[in-house]
Motif scaffolding. Structure first.
Motif, PDB file in Angstrom:
ATOM      1  N   ILE A   1       0.845  -1.210   0.000  1.00 12.99           N
ATOM      2  CA  ILE A   1       0.000   0.000   0.000  1.00 12.99           C
ATOM      3  C   ILE A   1       0.871   1.248   0.000  1.00 12.99           C
ATOM      4  CG2 ILE A   1      -1.552   1.366   1.462  1.00 12.99           C
ATOM      5  CD1 ILE A   1      -2.788  -1.406   2.297  1.00 12.99           C
ATOM      6  N   ALA A   2       1.867   1.287   0.894  1.00 16.14           N
ATOM      7  CA  ALA A   2       2.738   2.465   0.975  1.00 16.14           C
ATOM      8  C   ALA A   2       3.483   2.701  -0.340  1.00 16.14           C
ATOM      9  CB  ALA A   2       3.724   2.304   2.129  1.00 16.14           C
ATOM     10  N   LEU A   3       4.013   1.632  -0.926  1.00 18.74           N
ATOM     11  CA  LEU A   3       4.767   1.793  -2.168  1.00 18.74           C
ATOM     12  C   LEU A   3       3.857   2.184  -3.330  1.00 18.74           C
ATOM     13  CD1 LEU A   3       7.336  -1.152  -1.929  1.00 18.74           C
ATOM     14  CD2 LEU A   3       7.563   1.232  -1.180  1.00 18.74           C
ATOM     15  N   TYR A   4       2.619   1.729  -3.294  1.00 19.11           N
ATOM     16  CA  TYR A   4       1.632   2.133  -4.310  1.00 19.11           C
ATOM     17  C   TYR A   4       1.472   3.645  -4.318  1.00 19.11           C
ATOM     18  CZ  TYR A   4      -3.115   2.738  -6.291  1.00 19.11           C
ATOM     19  OH  TYR A   4      -4.214   3.141  -7.018  1.00 19.11           O
TER      20      TYR A   4
ATOM     21  N   ALA B   1      11.689  -0.010   3.219  1.00 20.72           N
ATOM     22  CA  ALA B   1      11.263  -0.203   1.832  1.00 20.72           C
ATOM     23  C   ALA B   1      10.818   1.110   1.197  1.00 20.72           C
ATOM     24  CB  ALA B   1      10.124  -1.227   1.783  1.00 20.72           C
ATOM     25  N   VAL B   2      10.110   1.937   1.977  1.00 20.30           N
ATOM     26  CA  VAL B   2       9.691   3.247   1.476  1.00 20.30           C
ATOM     27  C   VAL B   2      10.911   4.106   1.156  1.00 20.30           C
ATOM     28  CG1 VAL B   2       8.560   5.411   2.121  1.00 20.30           C
ATOM     29  CG2 VAL B   2       7.449   3.224   2.643  1.00 20.30           C
TER      30      VAL B   2
ATOM     31  N   ASN C   1      12.074   6.182  -2.033  1.00 21.04           N
ATOM     32  CA  ASN C   1      12.211   7.635  -1.944  1.00 21.04           C
ATOM     33  C   ASN C   1      12.974   7.977  -0.676  1.00 21.04           C
ATOM     34  OD1 ASN C   1      12.055  10.389  -1.811  1.00 21.04           O
ATOM     35  ND2 ASN C   1       9.825  10.509  -1.727  1.00 21.04           N
ATOM     36  N   PRO C   2      14.286   8.164  -0.772  1.00 26.65           N
ATOM     37  CA  PRO C   2      15.093   8.442   0.427  1.00 26.65           C
ATOM     38  C   PRO C   2      14.657   9.697   1.178  1.00 26.65           C
ATOM     39  CG  PRO C   2      16.492   7.847  -1.428  1.00 26.65           C
ATOM     40  CD  PRO C   2      15.112   8.033  -1.976  1.00 26.65           C
TER      41      PRO C   2
ATOM     42  N   GLY D   1       5.149  11.193   1.397  1.00 25.19           N
ATOM     43  CA  GLY D   1       5.314  10.691   2.754  1.00 25.19           C
ATOM     44  C   GLY D   1       3.975  10.409   3.397  1.00 25.19           C
ATOM     45  N   PHE D   2       4.040   9.962   4.639  1.00 24.27           N
ATOM     46  CA  PHE D   2       2.835   9.503   5.318  1.00 24.27           C
ATOM     47  C   PHE D   2       2.797   9.975   6.761  1.00 24.27           C
ATOM     48  CE2 PHE D   2       4.220   6.194   2.291  1.00 24.27           C
ATOM     49  CZ  PHE D   2       3.164   6.271   1.391  1.00 24.27           C
ATOM     50  N   ARG D   3       1.581  10.117   7.248  1.00 23.49           N
ATOM     51  CA  ARG D   3       1.340  10.244   8.687  1.00 23.49           C
ATOM     52  C   ARG D   3       0.715   8.932   9.117  1.00 23.49           C
ATOM     53  NH1 ARG D   3      -3.303   9.700  12.127  1.00 23.49           N
ATOM     54  NH2 ARG D   3      -3.040  11.029  13.956  1.00 23.49           N
TER      55      ARG D   3
END
Length: 631
Positions: free
Chosen positions: A313-316, A344-345, A349-350, A324-326
C-alpha cells in the motif's frame, strides 16, 4: 478513537510528570543538533488540511446534515491560487487528511461502491481512520466519482508545481469492518480474503477472530444513536460479521463498547493473543544501522502477510507521487514492522517524510532508531506542557527540561498546537482566545530544529464551535459534513483572498505568515540552542514564569528569542546572557544592535562587558520578539 488514545496518553503522561511539575534547576548547557537524521538546511512546516472541509462553502451546518444539506469540499477546490496562498504562508508540506476511501453514509452504489452501515460508521461523513479501500480515494472528494483517483493524482501534481510536498494518512493498526477494495492492483488480495476464520489467530491471518460468535453492534447510551436517530434502512442495530473480529483498539469482545473503535477491526501483525511474536527480532545494535541495512536485513526473511499488504500500500502511493505519510497510532504496531516497511519506502524515496503518532516517551527512541521514523508527535511533553501555560495554570519553567530530555532526538519531535485530535486554541475549552497561541507558536516553532505543524484554520483563529452531529464543539469534526466558518470567510467563494475575513483573523494570519516564513528561511533555527530561562529566573528582576527565552545560532546568524505568555501584563527587564554562552557564540565585548525579525519595528542593544551579556527587553502582553544580533 479519542477515548482509547486518552488511556494511552494518561499512561504516558505519568512518565513525564516529574519534568512538568517539579523542574530541576537548569544547567546552562548547549544542546547540539543530534545526528540520528542529518537536519535539513531549512525547517519544515506541515499544513494539515481536512480535505473534505477545505473548499466547502456551504454554511448551513445542520447537525447530522447530509452531503446535500451541508456540502463537501473537493480535490479540485485546491486550485493553483489556493495552493500558492498556502505555500506563501510558509508551508513546505501539505498533509491531506481523509484521502483514502473510508466508510461514508452517502449512496455511491451507481459507481459500484457498496453502501456503508450507520451502525459501524462514526458520523455521517465517516471517520478517515476507518479505511475501506486503500487503493482508491474518498468518493466524496471527487467531482467525477469514476475519475476520483485521477483527480487526486492531478492534485498531487498541482501541489508539487506549487513547490510543496504531499503527505497522506496510512492507518496500519486497523481497517473498516467492511473493508473491500474495488481497485486492487493485479495480484493484491483484500485484507482477510485468505484468512482461516476457524481459528482465533494464525500468523498469516490479517485479523483476529472469535470463532463461533457473531459480531453485535454496541449498546448505545447517553442519548447517542447512529445518525442522530434518523430513520435509515441500514440503521437497524445489526451488522453481519460472523465470526466476529477483534476491534481496532484491541477489544476482544464480540460486542464492543460504544467507546471502543467499534467501526474498525484490528490488524494482526504476527503477534499471538498471548503476546508471542511470530517473526524475527531486530539484531542487537541494529538501531544504529541505516535504512539500507534494515531493508537488506528483511530480504531473506519470511514476514506475516499483513506486513506485505501494508508495504505494498505504501509503495503504491509513493509510486503515485505521494511524498510521505502520517501513520496513525504507530505504537500499536510492532516496531519490527516499521523497520521492514519504512526501509522499503526509503529505498523508493530516500527523502520520504515519515511521521507517526507515538504517545509514550519511553518508546520514542525505539520507533525512531529501530522503526526508522523521521518524526513523532511531541504531544505528552511539549504540547501538553505549553497548553497548560496558555491556559494560565502552568509555568514556563517546565519547558526547558523537556528540551534537555529530548536533546538527542529533538530534530525528530514534530511540534504542534492544533491538529484534528486536539481542541482548537480559540475554543473556550482550550484558551478561549486565538491570540494566546501566539507566544506558544513562537516557542514551538523556534525552540528546536524539528518540523512545525499547523492545522488549517489555526492561522485564522477557528474556534471549532459547531455541533456537527457526531462531532461536538471545541474540535473541528472529522466525522460530519460541516463548514468551517473562519476558513470559509478566508476562502471567500473560492477566491482564496480573505475577502470576508475579519480584521482580527487577517492580523492573526499575517502573524503566522511572518513567523512560518521566517522559520523556513532561518539558518540559526537549524543550529544550536541555549536556554536563558533558568539563568534569568535566578538573576533577573521582573523575569518570571510567564516569560520564556532562549538563543539559537550558527556562525552566520544569532537569534535571541523572548516570549510573554501573560495576556494582561507587560514586562520590562534586563535579559542576561551568561559568560558560557557568550564564549560559545564567540561574541566579543562591545555593543550590538538587535532587530526583531517578526515585524522589524522593535530594536534593542546587546551589551557585552567582561564576557557577560545584557539587553533591555520590553514585552507587551502575549508579545514575542525574535532578535537578530547584527554582529
Amino acid at each position: 478513537m479519542k477515548n482509547y488514545k486518552n488511556i494511552i496518553l494518561t499512561m504516558a503522561i505519568l512518565g513525564v510528570l516529574a519534568c512538568k511539575n517539579d523542574p530541576k534547576p537548569e544547567e546552562p548547557t548547549v544542546t547540539q543538533t543530534q545526528d540520528l537524521k542529518k537536519p535539513m538546511k531549512q525547517k519544515e512546516v506541515v499544513y494539515q488540511v481536512f480535505t473534505r472541509l477545505f473548499g466547502n462553502t456551504n454554511s448551513k451546518n445542520k447537525p447530522w446534515g447530509t452531503l446535500e444539506e451541508n456540502g463537501v469540499g473537493k480535490f479540485n477546490d485546491f486550485t493553483n491560487q489556493a495552493l500558492q496562498e498556502i505555500k506563501d504562508l510558509g508551508v513546505t508540506h501539505i498533509w491531506y487528511t481523509g484521502v483514502p476511501h473510508h466508510d461514508v453514509i452517502t449512496d455511491y452504489t451507481q459507481y459500484g461502491i457498496s453502501n456503508d452501515d450507520p451502525d459501524v460508521v462514526k458520523g455521517r461523513a465517516g471517520s478517515p481512520y476507518a479505511v475501506k479501500d486503500y487503493y482508491n480515494v474518498n468518493p466524496d472528494l471527487a467531482v467525477d466519482v469514476n475519475n476520483r483517483l485521477q483527480e487526486f493524482e492531478a492534485l498531487i501534481e498541482r501541489t508539487h508545481n506549487a513547490g510543496m510536498k504531499v503527505l497522506i494518512d496510512i492507518v496500519p493498526n486497523h481497517v473498516a469492518r467492511n473493508y473491500q477494495s474495488l481497485t486492487n492492483p493485479e495480484g493484491i488480495s483484500d485484507f482477510g480474503a485468505n484468512d482461516d476464520t476457524s481459528v482465533t489467530y494464525h500468523v498469516n491471518n490479517n485479523f483476529y477472530y472469535n470463532p463461533g460468535e457473531a459480531f453485535k453492534v454496541p449498546q448505545w447510551r447517553d442519548g447517542y444513536l447512529p445518525l442522530g436517530g434518523e430513520n435509515h434502512p441500514l440503521a437497524d442495530g445489526k451488522f453481519d460479521e460472523n465470526p466476529a473480529k477483534w476491534t481496532g483498539n484491541g477489544s476482544r469482545l464480540s460486542q464492543p463498547d460504544m467507546n471502543d473503535w467499534y467501526e474498525t477491526v484490528k490488524i494482526n501483525y504476527g503477534i499471538s493473543p498471548d503476546g508471542q511474536k511470530d517473526f524475527d527480532d531486530l539484531p542487537d545494535g541494529f538501531d544504529n544501522e541505516d535504512y539500507k541495512a534494515h531493508f537488506k536485513l528483511w530480504q531473506d526473511k519470511i514476514v506475516p502477510d499483513s506486513w506485505i499488504k501494508f508495504k505494498d500500500i505504501a509503495l503504491y502511493w509513493i509510486d503515485k507521487g505521494v511524498d510521505g505519510f502520517r501513520y496513525d497510532m504507530a505504537e500499536m504496531v510492532p516496531v519490527e514492522f516499521w523497520s521492514y516497511m519504512n526501509s522499503a519506502v526509503k529505498m523508493k524515496n530516500p527523502e520520504a517524510f515519515l511521521l507517526a503518532e507515538v504517545y509514550q516517551p519511553q518508546l520514542y527512541r525505539e520507533y525512531i532508531k529501530k522503526g526508522k521514523m523521521d518524526y513523532l508527535y511531541d504531544k505528552v511533553q511539549l504540547y501538553d506542557t505549553i497548553k497548560n501555560v496558555m491556559q494560565g495554570h502552568g509555568k514556563t519553567d517546565n519547558i526547558p527540561p523537556i528540551q534537555d530530555d529530548l536533546k538527542d532526538i529533538e530534530h525528530h519531535m514534530l511540534h504542534f498546537l492544533e491538529n484534528h485530535d486536539e481542541q482548537r486554541i480559540a475554543s473556550p475549552e482550550f484558551a478561549g482566545d486565538a491570540k494566546k497561541g501566539m507566544p506558544a507558536m513562537v516557542v514551538s516553532a523556534t525552540i528546536s530544529t524539528s518540523p512545525t505543524l499547523i492545522y488549517f484554520g489555526q492561522e485564522l483563529g477557528e474556534p471549532g464551535a459547531e455541533d456537527a452531529g457526531f462531532g461536538k464543539p471545541s474540535r473541528t469534526s472529522i466525522f460530519d459534513y460541516i463548514g468551517v466558518p473562519t476558513y470559509q470567510r478566508w476562502v471567500n467563494n473560492k477566491t482564496f483572498d480573505g475577502g470576508k475575513s475579519t480584521v482580527h483573523e487577517l492580523e492573526l494570519r499575517d502573524f503566522y505568515k511572518r513567523l512560518l516564513n521566517f522559520t523556513i528561511n532561518s539558518e540559526a533555527l537549524m543550529g544550536d540552542y541555549f536556554s536563558l530561562h533558568q539563568f534569568n529566573r535566578e538573576n533577573t528582576d521582573n523575569y518570571n514564569d510567564k516569560v520564556m527565552s532562549f538563543v539559537r545560532w550558527t556562525d552566520n546568524e544569532q537569534l535571541i528569542i523572548i516570549s510573554n505568555f501573560d495576556p494582561e501584563n507587560r514586562y520590562r527587564f534586563n535579559l542576561k546572557l551568561p559568560k558560557a554562552l557568550v564564549e560559545k557564540m564567540q561574541l566579543l565585548d562591545g555593543s550590538f544592535e538587535c532587530v526583531d525579525m517578526l515585524y522589524k519595528d522593535v530594536r534593542s542593544t546587546l551589551n557585552i562587558e567582561d564576557g557577560n551579556g545584557e539587553m533591555t527587553i520590553n514585552l507587551k502582553p502575549l508579545e514575542s520578539l525574535i532578535f537578530k544580533i547584527n554582529n
